[in-house]
Design a protein around this motif. Sequence first.
Motif, PDB file in Angstrom:
ATOM      1  N   GLY A   1       0.892  -1.221   0.085  1.00 18.06           N
ATOM      2  CA  GLY A   1      -0.140  -0.102  -0.161  1.00 18.06           C
ATOM      3  C   GLY A   1       0.931   1.257   0.191  1.00 18.06           C
ATOM      4  N   LEU A   2       2.021   1.017  -0.170  1.00 14.71           N
ATOM      5  CA  LEU A   2       2.887   2.109  -0.208  1.00 14.71           C
ATOM      6  C   LEU A   2       2.678   3.343  -1.205  1.00 14.71           C
ATOM      7  CD1 LEU A   2       5.683   3.610   1.236  1.00 14.71           C
ATOM      8  CD2 LEU A   2       6.728   2.393  -0.360  1.00 14.71           C
ATOM      9  N   ALA A   3       2.562   2.895  -2.569  1.00 17.67           N
ATOM     10  CA  ALA A   3       2.175   3.909  -3.697  1.00 17.67           C
ATOM     11  C   ALA A   3       0.874   4.688  -3.271  1.00 17.67           C
ATOM     12  CB  ALA A   3       2.168   2.997  -4.787  1.00 17.67           C
ATOM     13  N   ALA A   4       0.014   3.821  -2.933  1.00 17.36           N
ATOM     14  CA  ALA A   4      -1.284   4.657  -2.716  1.00 17.36           C
ATOM     15  C   ALA A   4      -1.050   5.362  -1.508  1.00 17.36           C
ATOM     16  CB  ALA A   4      -2.572   3.606  -2.204  1.00 17.36           C
ATOM     17  N   ALA A   5      -0.552   5.303  -0.335  1.00 15.53           N
ATOM     18  CA  ALA A   5      -0.224   6.029   0.703  1.00 15.53           C
ATOM     19  C   ALA A   5       0.459   7.332   0.152  1.00 15.53           C
ATOM     20  CB  ALA A   5       0.511   5.260   1.960  1.00 15.53           C
ATOM     21  N   LEU A   6       1.393   7.248  -0.327  1.00 15.75           N
ATOM     22  CA  LEU A   6       2.375   8.504  -0.922  1.00 15.75           C
ATOM     23  C   LEU A   6       1.646   9.214  -1.895  1.00 15.75           C
ATOM     24  CD1 LEU A   6       5.754   6.661  -1.576  1.00 15.75           C
ATOM     25  CD2 LEU A   6       5.107   8.300   0.185  1.00 15.75           C
TER      26      LEU A   6
ATOM     27  N   GLY B   1      -0.950  13.327  -5.321  1.00 16.01           N
ATOM     28  CA  GLY B   1      -0.789  13.154  -6.686  1.00 16.01           C
ATOM     29  C   GLY B   1       0.498  13.798  -7.126  1.00 16.01           C
ATOM     30  N   ASP B   2       1.073  14.583  -6.612  1.00 14.58           N
ATOM     31  CA  ASP B   2       2.259  15.379  -6.914  1.00 14.58           C
ATOM     32  C   ASP B   2       3.635  14.628  -6.838  1.00 14.58           C
ATOM     33  OD1 ASP B   2       4.091  17.367  -8.069  1.00 14.58           O
ATOM     34  OD2 ASP B   2       3.877  18.774  -6.296  1.00 14.58           O
ATOM     35  N   ARG B   3       3.856  13.839  -7.925  1.00 12.53           N
ATOM     36  CA  ARG B   3       5.272  13.107  -7.824  1.00 12.53           C
ATOM     37  C   ARG B   3       6.430  13.762  -7.812  1.00 12.53           C
ATOM     38  NH1 ARG B   3       4.239   7.170  -9.080  1.00 12.53           N
ATOM     39  NH2 ARG B   3       1.948   6.991  -9.173  1.00 12.53           N
ATOM     40  N   THR B   4       6.222  15.008  -8.262  1.00 13.37           N
ATOM     41  CA  THR B   4       7.527  15.768  -8.280  1.00 13.37           C
ATOM     42  C   THR B   4       8.120  16.303  -6.822  1.00 13.37           C
ATOM     43  OG1 THR B   4       6.339  18.011  -8.549  1.00 13.37           O
ATOM     44  CG2 THR B   4       7.154  16.739 -10.548  1.00 13.37           C
ATOM     45  N   ARG B   5       7.204  16.176  -5.779  1.00 17.73           N
ATOM     46  CA  ARG B   5       7.661  16.422  -4.341  1.00 17.73           C
ATOM     47  C   ARG B   5       8.650  15.488  -3.953  1.00 17.73           C
ATOM     48  NH1 ARG B   5       2.424  17.464  -1.052  1.00 17.73           N
ATOM     49  NH2 ARG B   5       3.765  17.530   0.549  1.00 17.73           N
TER      50      ARG B   5
END
Length: 140
Positions: free
Chosen positions: A85-90, A96-100
């Motif tokens: 569940g790591l991807a969903a929690a992040l 939804g900002d993967r640049t952070r």
Amino acid sequence: MSGGLPREGDEDDVAAEINVTPFIDVMLVLLIVFMVAAPLSTVDVPVNLPTSSATPQERPAEPVWLTVSAEGAWSVGDAEVPRDGLAAALETASEGDRTRTVLVRGDAALPYAQMMELLDALRAAGWMKVALVGKEAAGG
């Protein structure tokens, strides 16, 4: 007559000076070659590792914290998450900002293999900006 006419006995006087200019030129070229080649020969790790002598950097206004306990439990923020569940929690924590940047806090007793497992999970989930957090050294 002090012109340029050789005198008797001047034939044996040879100037024994070494021209060091070409030597210095070659050394400078080699220095530049090694300065360019050295960073290219190191292993490229997509992680910003802090050192004890580094000056503290500004923390983002709303960082995404990922904590790994000594037992190996993963937590995003204050909530423990299962490994799948790591991807969903992040995604939820970062809106939804993967640049952070994900700031990873790992316990000092954590085995290296578990840290690599975490980094692999982050890469598989699409998070490439990862920073490892550590304590500042005393007096540093």
